[in-house]
Write a protein that holds these residues in place. Structure first.
Motif, mmCIF file in Angstrom:
data_model
loop_
_atom_site.group_PDB
_atom_site.id
_atom_site.type_symbol
_atom_site.label_atom_id
_atom_site.label_comp_id
_atom_site.label_asym_id
_atom_site.label_seq_id
_atom_site.Cartn_x
_atom_site.Cartn_y
_atom_site.Cartn_z
ATOM 1 N N ALA A 102 -4.385 -0.182 5.710
ATOM 2 C CA ALA A 102 -3.551 0.112 4.535
ATOM 3 C C ALA A 102 -4.173 1.288 3.818
ATOM 4 C CB ALA A 102 -3.499 -1.102 3.612
ATOM 5 N N THR A 103 -3.356 2.304 3.403
ATOM 6 C CA THR A 103 -3.866 3.509 2.745
ATOM 7 C C THR A 103 -3.299 3.595 1.352
ATOM 8 O OG1 THR A 103 -2.057 4.873 3.577
ATOM 9 C CG2 THR A 103 -4.021 4.701 4.964
ATOM 10 N N ALA A 104 -4.146 4.135 0.452
ATOM 11 C CA ALA A 104 -3.734 4.393 -0.940
ATOM 12 C C ALA A 104 -4.553 5.570 -1.409
ATOM 13 C CB ALA A 104 -3.981 3.183 -1.815
ATOM 14 N N GLY A 105 -3.877 6.752 -1.507
ATOM 15 C CA GLY A 105 -4.605 7.964 -1.868
ATOM 16 C C GLY A 105 -5.655 8.249 -0.823
ATOM 17 N N PRO A 106 -6.878 8.466 -1.247
ATOM 18 C CA PRO A 106 -7.930 8.778 -0.281
ATOM 19 C C PRO A 106 -8.561 7.524 0.324
ATOM 20 C CG PRO A 106 -8.816 8.967 -2.479
ATOM 21 C CD PRO A 106 -7.349 8.646 -2.641
ATOM 22 N N PHE A 107 -8.101 6.361 -0.080
ATOM 23 C CA PHE A 107 -8.765 5.130 0.326
ATOM 24 C C PHE A 107 -7.927 4.384 1.355
ATOM 25 C CE2 PHE A 107 -9.743 5.807 -4.239
ATOM 26 C CZ PHE A 107 -11.052 6.242 -4.072
ATOM 27 N N HIS A 108 -8.622 3.689 2.278
ATOM 28 C CA HIS A 108 -7.926 2.858 3.248
ATOM 29 C C HIS A 108 -8.774 1.626 3.513
ATOM 30 C CE1 HIS A 108 -10.721 3.990 6.543
ATOM 31 N NE2 HIS A 108 -10.736 5.187 5.957
ATOM 32 N N THR A 109 -8.059 0.555 3.923
ATOM 33 C CA THR A 109 -8.718 -0.718 4.222
ATOM 34 C C THR A 109 -8.106 -1.267 5.500
ATOM 35 O OG1 THR A 109 -8.963 -1.118 1.857
ATOM 36 C CG2 THR A 109 -9.325 -2.984 3.333
ATOM 37 N N VAL A 125 -5.455 5.494 22.468
ATOM 38 C CA VAL A 125 -4.303 5.902 23.277
ATOM 39 C C VAL A 125 -3.054 5.998 22.415
ATOM 40 C CG1 VAL A 125 -5.261 4.893 25.369
ATOM 41 C CG2 VAL A 125 -3.831 3.488 23.868
ATOM 42 N N GLY A 126 -3.147 5.570 21.100
ATOM 43 C CA GLY A 126 -1.985 5.673 20.242
ATOM 44 C C GLY A 126 -2.392 5.713 18.784
ATOM 45 N N HIS A 127 -1.684 6.506 17.955
ATOM 46 C CA HIS A 127 -1.990 6.635 16.522
ATOM 47 C C HIS A 127 -0.674 6.867 15.801
ATOM 48 C CE1 HIS A 127 -4.037 7.793 12.824
ATOM 49 N NE2 HIS A 127 -3.217 8.866 12.776
ATOM 50 N N LYS A 128 -0.404 6.046 14.749
ATOM 51 C CA LYS A 128 0.857 6.169 14.057
ATOM 52 C C LYS A 128 0.639 5.986 12.560
ATOM 53 C CE LYS A 128 5.342 6.696 13.961
ATOM 54 N NZ LYS A 128 5.943 7.987 14.385
ATOM 55 N N VAL A 129 1.152 6.963 11.745
ATOM 56 C CA VAL A 129 1.122 6.891 10.281
ATOM 57 C C VAL A 129 2.502 6.464 9.810
ATOM 58 C CG1 VAL A 129 0.753 8.144 8.140
ATOM 59 C CG2 VAL A 129 -0.669 8.646 10.130
ATOM 60 N N LEU A 130 2.536 5.382 9.001
ATOM 61 C CA LEU A 130 3.805 4.815 8.572
ATOM 62 C C LEU A 130 3.855 4.749 7.039
ATOM 63 C CD1 LEU A 130 3.892 1.814 11.065
ATOM 64 C CD2 LEU A 130 5.079 3.994 11.293
ATOM 65 N N GLY A 131 5.063 4.598 6.521
ATOM 66 C CA GLY A 131 5.251 4.472 5.069
ATOM 67 C C GLY A 131 4.848 3.112 4.572
ATOM 68 N N ALA A 183 0.845 -1.178 0.000
ATOM 69 C CA ALA A 183 0.000 0.000 0.000
ATOM 70 C C ALA A 183 0.888 1.238 0.000
ATOM 71 C CB ALA A 183 -0.915 -0.011 1.222
ATOM 72 N N GLU A 184 0.225 2.408 -0.163
ATOM 73 C CA GLU A 184 0.987 3.673 -0.126
ATOM 74 C C GLU A 184 1.526 3.924 1.278
ATOM 75 O OE1 GLU A 184 0.277 8.391 -1.310
ATOM 76 O OE2 GLU A 184 -1.409 7.079 -0.837
ATOM 77 N N GLY A 185 0.764 3.518 2.306
ATOM 78 C CA GLY A 185 1.197 3.679 3.695
ATOM 79 C C GLY A 185 0.308 2.894 4.613
ATOM 80 N N TYR A 186 0.609 2.925 5.919
ATOM 81 C CA TYR A 186 -0.174 2.196 6.902
ATOM 82 C C TYR A 186 -0.469 3.128 8.077
ATOM 83 C CZ TYR A 186 1.239 -1.934 4.324
ATOM 84 O OH TYR A 186 1.441 -2.853 3.337
ATOM 85 N N VAL A 187 -1.619 2.949 8.715
ATOM 86 C CA VAL A 187 -2.017 3.690 9.925
ATOM 87 C C VAL A 187 -2.313 2.659 11.007
ATOM 88 C CG1 VAL A 187 -3.683 5.262 10.956
ATOM 89 C CG2 VAL A 187 -2.935 5.613 8.586
#
Length: 997
Positions: free
Chosen positions: A973-980, A944-950, A928-932
């Motif tokens: 998993a994120t890709a542009g405006p979409f996440h799953t 209690v925790g939030h992390k945006v990763l490559g 994916a483009e990135g992960y949250v």
């Protein structure tokens, strides 16, 4: 109490019941039994049984009746136990059962008498004995004593079983009986041959047996007796006597029943007579027929005598069956007859073959022999006589000339090739079969021959005629002739000469007059047929023939002088050596002038006047003269086969010897060409001219000293087409530029035709100046090909066309939309259809994540959307749509879109220490483009925790968490405006280790 297990049976007896029970376990001292009616309860019988007894018979009961039995057992210690049971006696079978048909073939009547006792009803079962099939199965009330079975098969045996019913028991009685047979119908007896008869009938299924008896009616004896089983429908009786009448009787049998059926009579075929002959009898015109008697019988013989010519019966005679001959009297002489003998037995006949014979003929009557004016033939005639034909003979006094045979129907015969003037004798006899009559005779003479090859000729003389002929070969004594004027039938003179003369000359006759000579040959009392010949004396030619010209009206007048003698008519022949047609005129004998009108102008004519007398002609010398010429008509100037040529044509209405064609330039009037053409030529091609120019033509006609000018004609040479025709698109999509180079020569203007390719609309027409070299076509459809035709125009003429096809630039698609329908592998694209046309769309898809072109799709020109499938999840794509028309393209702007990413897989949680939580996952597909990553307190659901990763991250550790606490973790998993996202997992952090004391 104690159960005794009571049971009751009748053992097949309808007036008794056997009661049985079980002995109690503790034993019994005795038993008391009481039987009473079940319905009324009235006691009927009492009984007792000692110990160790377990059964008891009740006798004298009513069959089919319901009973109640009570058993009381005396037990030890003065105790008793009772038990009751009900039972029914078996019924009695019916009495006096009968089954009868009453003579009916389809009905059986059953009756019976009631038996003693009670019953619930009766059951009747009727069976067909042969097939053992159940025909009827019915139940009737207990008071019924009769039953009718109908609809049964005729002549069949049936078995009836009547059962008396009482409860579950029954008592049966059976009986057998036959239905009466049905009589077969449509009995037919017909011959199969001369020794057999075939009997057939219908309705044979209604009897068990058929009895057939065949009687010989002639001897009144029984010939054959036959019994046949059911179903037989025909039988052939063999070895019978031919021509004999038989009687057949038929009866139907079933069990005790016998019914007489129909009867029939028939004859066997008789045999035909043998050795039939027909011969002549002793009496005149009589014939006798004989034959041999065949075997068998017959009623009589029918002897038929037929006319041999037309087959019609001449006599019919019936004789008894023992006869063997018959004689026919008073028959026609000379005729053939056929006889046929037929043996007749009843309606049947057997005929012999026909035999023929003749009666003797009579000689013909009315015999004659005539020459009919012919020297070489004689006609023999006679009245028709009855017979096959005739025998003829012709002879002279010296020898037999000819024998002939003719068939019947001939009444004359012509003898040819005979000698003229000779006496002949004719004989004729009638022939009939082997017989010939006596002859009839008659004599006559042939005619003499006329003179042969008679001619009458003037031999070129105007006042004499010579007659000549060839003498007859035999029988002539001399010749006699008469000369007549043919038209007036006026006698001129007679001449008689000997048989050695062959010519004679008649002098001092009138010139040009017709004469007829009639001549015959004489021999004895006969004269030959008349021979005639005719001829004219030679006419004299006319003199003083002249020909003069008349101008109004245009014509020529002829004059001549009449010569001496007779004239039938004058014939005038006017012709021209240069003209194919000629004028032929005939005028009366008293005419001396004539005017020819309607002649062709400018032609030299020649005249000859001829005198006609019969077939002979005398002609004058020739006279000649010219007619005046006229100017040429319908002068026209048309383009030639090439642009540098003109074709001049005209109609020669005025004649003349030759023509002078003068050509000048129309604007200057100066003559630039003089061309002389001979008469008969009606067109001229002028070469080496300037294309697209205007010219003037004038034609001068000449005839002798005369000259005449035609009207002036104007014409154009065809212009040359434009050179190097080309097209090119301009900046706007609605226009097209056309270019060309100027061709040699002149022209008035250019004409253009613009037609949209594939359209049924009419073409657009435009004009351009004669010096133009380009033009811009506007208001066209974008992306459309046009067929451009171009001509140079001069006067009414166009050059050959120059054609070229040019296309306008297409318009790019607009409002391009690129959307994700919620899929990780599909993207949807659509656009607005631009104006104009195109060959197709080309759609190109780029994967921006991998920096490569993924697909190229060619779409129809009317497409407005496409769905891209099987794409990589979580990737960014760019797309462009291009409208294509030939070599020209117009592209839309690029648009981008993402596919949905796939949720991470294999999510795992771990706590490496008391305040940390480690999250791990695996990428799905290409990632994916990135992960949250989000961490929630499981108890309070607060994050209690939030992390945006490559996109390369596969794990993360959250620190400073509470030890021993349960957390819920989710990874998206994120890709542009979409996440799953993955489903959340829970895990506890470690507890702090206990402190050592």
């Amino acid at each position: 109490g104690t159960l005794l297990n009571l049971s009751v049976s009748d053992h097949g007896r309808s007036d008794s019941l056997l009661l049985s029970w079980d002995e109690p376990q503790q034993g019994a001292e005795g038993y008391l039994l009481a039987l009473s009616s079940l319905g009324s309860g009235t006691p009927l019988q009492n009984g007792s049984a000692g110990p160790n007894i377990t059964s008891f018979w009740f006798h004298g009961l009513t069959p089919g009746t319901h009973y109640k039995i009570e058993v009381t057992a005396t037990l030890p210690c003065m105790e008793t136990t009772s038990q009751t049971v009900t039972a029914q006696t078996s019924p009695s079978p019916v009495r006096n059962l009968s089954l009868s048909s009453g003579g009916s073939s389809a009905v059986l009547h059953a009756s019976w008498a009631h038996s003693h006792g009670q019953r619930d009803g009766y059951h009747l079962a009727l069976y067909h004995s042969d097939s053992q099939t159940l025909v009827r199965n019915t139940s009737v009330p207990p008071n019924a004593s009769v039953f009718l079975f109908d609809g049964l098969l005729a002549g069949s045996e049936y078995a009836l079983k009547v059962s008396t019913l009482a409860g579950p028991s029954q008592a049966s009685t059976s009986i057998h009986q036959w239905t009466a047979p049905s009589i077969p119908t449509h009995l037919r007896l017909s011959p199969g041959s001369s020794t057999s008869l075939v009997a057939s009938w219908m309705g044979a299924g209604g009897a068990a047996w058929l009895h057939l008896v065949l009687h010989n009616l002639l001897t009144r004896t029984v010939t054959t007796t036959l019994s046949a089983r059911r179903g037989l429908t025909s039988y052939t009786f063999q070895h019978l006597r031919p021509g004999t009448r038989y009687w057949l009787g038929l009866s139907a049998v079933a069990g005790p029943y016998t019914m007489e059926g129909p009867n029939a009579t028939a004859w066997t075929y008789p045999l035909s007579p043998d050795n039939v002959t027909l011969s002549s009898a002793e009496e005149q015109s009589s014939l006798q027929a004989c034959w041999s008697t065949p075997a068998g019988d017959r009623d009589f013989y029918l002897v038929t005598l037929q006319d041999g010519e037309n087959g019609t019966p001449a006599r019919n005679i019936s004789v008894n069956g023992d006869s063997s001959h018959v004689t026919f009297h008073g028959l026609s002489p000379g005729k053939q007859y056929y006889v046929q003998v037929t043996a007749v037995a009843g309606p049947y006949r057997a005929s012999s073959r026909s035999t023929a014979a003749w009666t003797q003929p009579l000689a013909p009557s009315g015999v004659s022999l005539s020459s009919q004016g012919s020297p070489y033939s004689l006609l023999g005639s006679w009245e028709e006589a009855v017979g096959e034909g005739y025998v003829l003979a012709l002879s002279t006094t010296e020898h037999l000339v000819k024998n002939s045979s003719l068939l019947r129907g001939a009444t004359n015969f012509t003898y040819k090739g005979l000698r003229p003037g000779t006496l002949y004798t004719f004989e004729v006899s009638t022939v009939a079969g082997p017989y010939t009559s006596a002859p009839r005779r008659i004599s006559n003479w042939t005619y003499p021959l006329p003179p042969e090859q008679l001619t009458l000729s003037n031999q070129g003389h105007s006042t004499s005629l010579q007659a000549s002929w060839r003498a007859a070969p035999t029988g002539s004594t001399g010749y006699t002739g008469t000369l007549w004027e043919t038209k007036s039938r006026q006698w001129v003179r007679n001449v008689t000469v000997g048989n050695d003369w062959t010519n004679v000359t008649f002098e001092d006759l009138v010139p040009g007059r017709q004469y007829t000579l009639e001549m015959v040959a004489v021999a004895g009392s006969y004269r030959s047929p008349v021979r005639s010949a005719t001829d004219w004396t030679y006419p004299l030619a006319p003199a003083g023939v002249t020909l003069a010209n008349t101008r109004r009206p245009l014509g020529l007048s002829a004059f001549w002088d009449k010569a001496a003698g007779d004239v039938d008519q004058f014939h005038l022949q006017l012709y021209s050596k240069s003209h194919p047609a000629q004028r032929n005129i005939s005028v009366g004998p008293n005419t001396q002038n004539f005017t020819f009108l309607g002649l062709s102008p400018g032609i030299q004519y020649f005249l000859k006047v001829t005198v006609l007398a019969g077939p002979y002609r005398s002609s004058s010398h020739f006279a000649t003269e010219w007619t005046y010429p006229l100017s040429l008509a319908n002068v026209s100037v048309q383009p030639g086969q090439r642009p540098q040529e003109l074709r001049v044509s005209w109609v020669e209405s005025g004649g003349g010897r030759d023509h002078l064609v003068q050509l000048s330039v129309a604007e200057s009037l100066s003559i630039i060409r003089n061309v002389s053409v001979p008469r008969g030529v009606t067109q001229l091609d002028l070469e080496g001219l300037v294309p697209g120019s205007r010219y003037r033509v004038e034609i001068i006609s000449q005839a002798g000293p005369h000259r005449t000018s035609s009207q002036t004609a104007i014409g154009y040479t065809v212009p040359l087409p434009p050179l190097s025709l080309s097209t090119s698109p301009v900046s706007t999509a609605e226009a097209l530029a056309v270019h060309w180079e100027t061709p040699p020569g002149q022209r008035d203007r250019y004409l253009l035709s613009v037609h949209e390719e594939g359209s049924s609309a009419p073409a657009r027409n435009l004009e351009a100046g004669k010096d133009s070299t380009n033009i811009t076509l506007t208001q066209l459809e974008p992306g459309t090909c046009y067929l451009v035709g171009m001509w140079a125009v001069a006067g009414p003429y166009r050059s050959l066309p120059k054609n070229i096809t040019g296309c306008t630039v297409p318009t790019a698609p607009t409002n391009l939309s690129f959307t994700n329908p919620g899929s990780s592998s599909e993207l949807y694209m659509c656009w607005n259809k631009p104006p104009g046309r195109r060959d197709h769309y080309r759609a190109i898809l780029y994967n921006l994540s991998t920096q490569r072109r993924v697909r190229v799709q060619i779409l129809s020109p009317d497409a407005q959307n496409i769905t891209w499938t099987h794409l990589e999840a979580g990737s960014k794509f760019a797309v462009q749509v291009t409208a294509v028309k030939g070599l020209f393209e117009a592209s839309s702007t690029n648009v981008t879109q993402w596919t949905h990413p796939l949720a991470p897989a294999n999510l795992t949680l771990g706590s490496p220490s008391a305040s940390t939580l480690q999250v791990s996952w695996a990428a799905t597909g290409r990632g994916a483009e990135g992960y949250v990553v989000d961490v929630y307190d499981a108890a309070s659901s607060s994050r209690v925790g939030h992390k945006v990763l490559g996109g390369d991250a596969r794990s993360h550790i959250f620190r400073n968490l509470s030890p021993g606490t349960r957390y819920s973790v989710g990874v998206s998993a994120t890709a542009g405006p979409f996440h799953t996202s993955t489903p959340n997992l829970t895990h506890c952090t470690r507890e702090y280790p206990a402190l050592l004391a």
